[in-house]
Design a protein around this motif. Structure first.
Motif, PDB file in Angstrom:
ATOM      1  N   ARG A   1       4.546  -3.945   7.235  1.00 42.79           N
ATOM      2  CA  ARG A   1       3.658  -2.941   7.821  1.00 42.79           C
ATOM      3  C   ARG A   1       3.619  -1.688   6.961  1.00 42.79           C
ATOM      4  O   ARG A   1       2.569  -1.040   6.831  1.00 42.79           O
ATOM      5  CB  ARG A   1       4.111  -2.602   9.246  1.00 42.79           C
ATOM      6  CG  ARG A   1       3.873  -3.711  10.256  1.00 42.79           C
ATOM      7  CD  ARG A   1       4.552  -3.398  11.582  1.00 42.79           C
ATOM      8  NE  ARG A   1       4.460  -4.502  12.517  1.00 42.79           N
ATOM      9  CZ  ARG A   1       3.583  -4.569  13.510  1.00 42.79           C
ATOM     10  NH1 ARG A   1       2.697  -3.600  13.686  1.00 42.79           N
ATOM     11  NH2 ARG A   1       3.564  -5.603  14.336  1.00 42.79           N
ATOM     12  N   THR A   2       4.758  -1.338   6.375  1.00 40.82           N
ATOM     13  CA  THR A   2       4.799  -0.173   5.486  1.00 40.82           C
ATOM     14  C   THR A   2       3.937  -0.404   4.255  1.00 40.82           C
ATOM     15  O   THR A   2       3.183   0.483   3.826  1.00 40.82           O
ATOM     16  CB  THR A   2       6.255   0.112   5.060  1.00 40.82           C
ATOM     17  OG1 THR A   2       7.067   0.301   6.223  1.00 40.82           O
ATOM     18  CG2 THR A   2       6.326   1.358   4.187  1.00 40.82           C
ATOM     19  N   ILE A   3       4.044  -1.598   3.680  1.00 42.42           N
ATOM     20  CA  ILE A   3       3.219  -1.930   2.511  1.00 42.42           C
ATOM     21  C   ILE A   3       1.740  -1.917   2.883  1.00 42.42           C
ATOM     22  O   ILE A   3       0.900  -1.386   2.150  1.00 42.42           O
ATOM     23  CB  ILE A   3       3.628  -3.309   1.951  1.00 42.42           C
ATOM     24  CG1 ILE A   3       5.057  -3.257   1.408  1.00 42.42           C
ATOM     25  CG2 ILE A   3       2.658  -3.746   0.853  1.00 42.42           C
ATOM     26  CD1 ILE A   3       5.599  -4.611   0.994  1.00 42.42           C
ATOM     27  N   ASN A   4       1.414  -2.481   4.033  1.00 40.18           N
ATOM     28  CA  ASN A   4       0.021  -2.526   4.458  1.00 40.18           C
ATOM     29  C   ASN A   4      -0.537  -1.138   4.745  1.00 40.18           C
ATOM     30  O   ASN A   4      -1.745  -0.909   4.597  1.00 40.18           O
ATOM     31  CB  ASN A   4      -0.130  -3.409   5.699  1.00 40.18           C
ATOM     32  CG  ASN A   4      -0.068  -4.890   5.369  1.00 40.18           C
ATOM     33  OD1 ASN A   4      -0.339  -5.290   4.241  1.00 40.18           O
ATOM     34  ND2 ASN A   4       0.303  -5.705   6.337  1.00 40.18           N
ATOM     35  N   SER A   5       0.326  -0.209   5.145  1.00 35.34           N
ATOM     36  CA  SER A   5      -0.130   1.176   5.324  1.00 35.34           C
ATOM     37  C   SER A   5      -0.619   1.751   4.001  1.00 35.34           C
ATOM     38  O   SER A   5      -1.634   2.464   3.947  1.00 35.34           O
ATOM     39  CB  SER A   5       1.002   2.035   5.891  1.00 35.34           C
ATOM     40  OG  SER A   5       1.391   1.589   7.173  1.00 35.34           O
ATOM     41  N   GLY A   6       0.106   1.436   2.914  1.00 37.20           N
ATOM     42  CA  GLY A   6      -0.345   1.866   1.595  1.00 37.20           C
ATOM     43  C   GLY A   6      -1.672   1.228   1.208  1.00 37.20           C
ATOM     44  O   GLY A   6      -2.533   1.876   0.592  1.00 37.20           O
ATOM     45  N   LEU A   7      -1.855  -0.044   1.578  1.00 36.99           N
ATOM     46  CA  LEU A   7      -3.119  -0.720   1.282  1.00 36.99           C
ATOM     47  C   LEU A   7      -4.288  -0.103   2.056  1.00 36.99           C
ATOM     48  O   LEU A   7      -5.415  -0.070   1.569  1.00 36.99           O
ATOM     49  CB  LEU A   7      -2.999  -2.208   1.620  1.00 36.99           C
ATOM     50  CG  LEU A   7      -2.038  -3.020   0.743  1.00 36.99           C
ATOM     51  CD1 LEU A   7      -1.928  -4.452   1.255  1.00 36.99           C
ATOM     52  CD2 LEU A   7      -2.488  -3.012  -0.713  1.00 36.99           C
ATOM     53  N   ILE A   8      -3.999   0.402   3.248  1.00 43.94           N
ATOM     54  CA  ILE A   8      -5.051   1.058   4.030  1.00 43.94           C
ATOM     55  C   ILE A   8      -5.529   2.320   3.316  1.00 43.94           C
ATOM     56  O   ILE A   8      -6.734   2.581   3.208  1.00 43.94           O
ATOM     57  CB  ILE A   8      -4.535   1.405   5.445  1.00 43.94           C
ATOM     58  CG1 ILE A   8      -4.312   0.112   6.239  1.00 43.94           C
ATOM     59  CG2 ILE A   8      -5.524   2.315   6.176  1.00 43.94           C
ATOM     60  CD1 ILE A   8      -3.654   0.332   7.578  1.00 43.94           C
ATOM     61  N   HIS A   9      -4.579   3.109   2.811  1.00 49.17           N
ATOM     62  CA  HIS A   9      -4.956   4.319   2.067  1.00 49.17           C
ATOM     63  C   HIS A   9      -5.712   3.948   0.784  1.00 49.17           C
ATOM     64  O   HIS A   9      -6.642   4.650   0.375  1.00 49.17           O
ATOM     65  CB  HIS A   9      -3.709   5.134   1.737  1.00 49.17           C
ATOM     66  CG  HIS A   9      -3.032   5.707   2.954  1.00 49.17           C
ATOM     67  ND1 HIS A   9      -3.673   6.572   3.818  1.00 49.17           N
ATOM     68  CD2 HIS A   9      -1.782   5.533   3.449  1.00 49.17           C
ATOM     69  CE1 HIS A   9      -2.835   6.910   4.802  1.00 49.17           C
ATOM     70  NE2 HIS A   9      -1.683   6.288   4.592  1.00 49.17           N
ATOM     71  N   MET A  10      -5.301   2.848   0.165  1.00 53.09           N
ATOM     72  CA  MET A  10      -6.005   2.378  -1.024  1.00 53.09           C
ATOM     73  C   MET A  10      -7.451   2.018  -0.685  1.00 53.09           C
ATOM     74  O   MET A  10      -8.392   2.375  -1.405  1.00 53.09           O
ATOM     75  CB  MET A  10      -5.278   1.148  -1.601  1.00 53.09           C
ATOM     76  CG  MET A  10      -5.900   0.605  -2.881  1.00 53.09           C
ATOM     77  SD  MET A  10      -5.151  -0.986  -3.349  1.00 53.09           S
ATOM     78  CE  MET A  10      -3.442  -0.505  -3.570  1.00 53.09           C
ATOM     79  N   ALA A  11      -7.635   1.332   0.453  1.00 55.82           N
ATOM     80  CA  ALA A  11      -8.979   0.956   0.887  1.00 55.82           C
ATOM     81  C   ALA A  11      -9.814   2.191   1.206  1.00 55.82           C
ATOM     82  O   ALA A  11     -11.019   2.229   0.916  1.00 55.82           O
ATOM     83  CB  ALA A  11      -8.898   0.045   2.105  1.00 55.82           C
ATOM     84  N   ASP A  12      -9.185   3.209   1.799  1.00 54.05           N
ATOM     85  CA  ASP A  12      -9.902   4.461   2.082  1.00 54.05           C
ATOM     86  C   ASP A  12     -10.419   5.097   0.797  1.00 54.05           C
ATOM     87  O   ASP A  12     -11.555   5.592   0.741  1.00 54.05           O
ATOM     88  CB  ASP A  12      -8.991   5.441   2.819  1.00 54.05           C
ATOM     89  CG  ASP A  12      -8.709   5.006   4.248  1.00 54.05           C
ATOM     90  OD1 ASP A  12      -9.509   4.225   4.787  1.00 54.05           O
ATOM     91  OD2 ASP A  12      -7.694   5.452   4.816  1.00 54.05           O
TER      92      ASP A  12
END
Length: 260
Positions: A111-122
């Motif tokens: 979930r922590t890694i995916n949080s970074g991917l969300i910011h990347m997508a933003d």
């Protein structure tokens, strides 16, 4: 055994992704046990074990930011090892919760890694690079797939000893930290829900439920039963008051018409 480990890893990954992106119920232990038994060629035993595990995990759910034990992975591994070893429900009940707790750690990391991917997508969305936004979502699915396979594949391929060794490697301090965090995060989750609901008169019900679960020793199912009963009682009296109000308004209207 290699083929079975691969198939169950794929099954667990798909069910974990479904749990994160839909909640249609297929990631619950009853379905997980059934599908695991189907893959291993023992559907009846899978249903029996899945139903037993459903009773264990029935009261476990994520509230707000809380990350519950991974019942999906726990159910897949427990059911599979019970069927493969031929020891039935006993070993499944023994393994399910410890494996779910061990998988919970990797769930937090993913979930922590995916949080970074969300910011990347933003960031890609702001640049209108929509193909890369889509890629970020697929990377999140890949992280979930890897996280699940890392646990399920060796557990099925190497057996019970591998699962026990994996859990024993986790430092006691880490397990204790997760236990403390697990006690705090539900309160944070309730706080987040309260900020989303701009209905102040409902706040006491949240605190009553939290107090019953934390200090009263009630399970989630117990708190839910109390909440349903309270809701039915309040609904009954609200309808009764509404009827009385309407009757009074009608009487007042009739009197006004006579006065005219």
């Amino acid at each position: 055994m290699l083929l079975q480990a691969v198939l169950l890893s794929i099954l667990a990954s798909i069910l974990s992704i479904e749990w994160m992106n839909g909640h249609f119920g297929f990631a619950r232990p009853l379905w997980v046990g059934t599908l695991t038994g189907l893959v291993l060629g023992d559907l009846q035993q899978g249903i029996i074990i899945g139903a037993s595990l459903q009773l264990i995990f029935m009261g476990m759910s994520g509230v707000g930011a809380a990350v519950p034990p991974d019942q999906t992975i726990g159910s897949v591994i427990a059911t599979a090892l019970a069927i493969l070893t031929g020891q039935g429900i006993e070993i499944a009940l023994t393994l399910a919760v410890p494996v779910a707790l061990g998988a919970q750690i990797l769930d937090i990391f993913s979930r922590t890694i995916n949080s970074g991917l969300i910011h990347m997508a933003d960031g890609y969305a702001q640049k209108r690079e929509y193909g890369k936004v889509e890629m970020s979502h697929y990377l999140g699915i890949l992280v979930q797939f890897i996280r699940t396979s890392v646990i399920v594949f060796p557990a099925i391929y190497f057996g019970v000893d591998a699962v026990t060794a994996m859990i024993s490697v986790i430092p006691t301090a880490v397990l204790r930290g997760l236990e403390v965090s697990g006690g705090i995060l539900p309160a944070v989750g309730f706080g987040m829900l309260l900020t989303m609901l701009e209905v102040p008169y409902l706040f006491p019900f949240f605190f009553i439920g939290f107090a019953l679960a934390t200090f009263g020793g009630y399970s989630t199912v117990g708190v839910t039963l109390v909440a349903v009963c309270v809701a039915l009682v309040l609904d009954h009296y609200n309808k009764k008051n509404k009827v009385n109000t309407e009757v009074k308004n009608e009487s007042a209207s009739d009197l006004d018409s006579l006065m005219e």
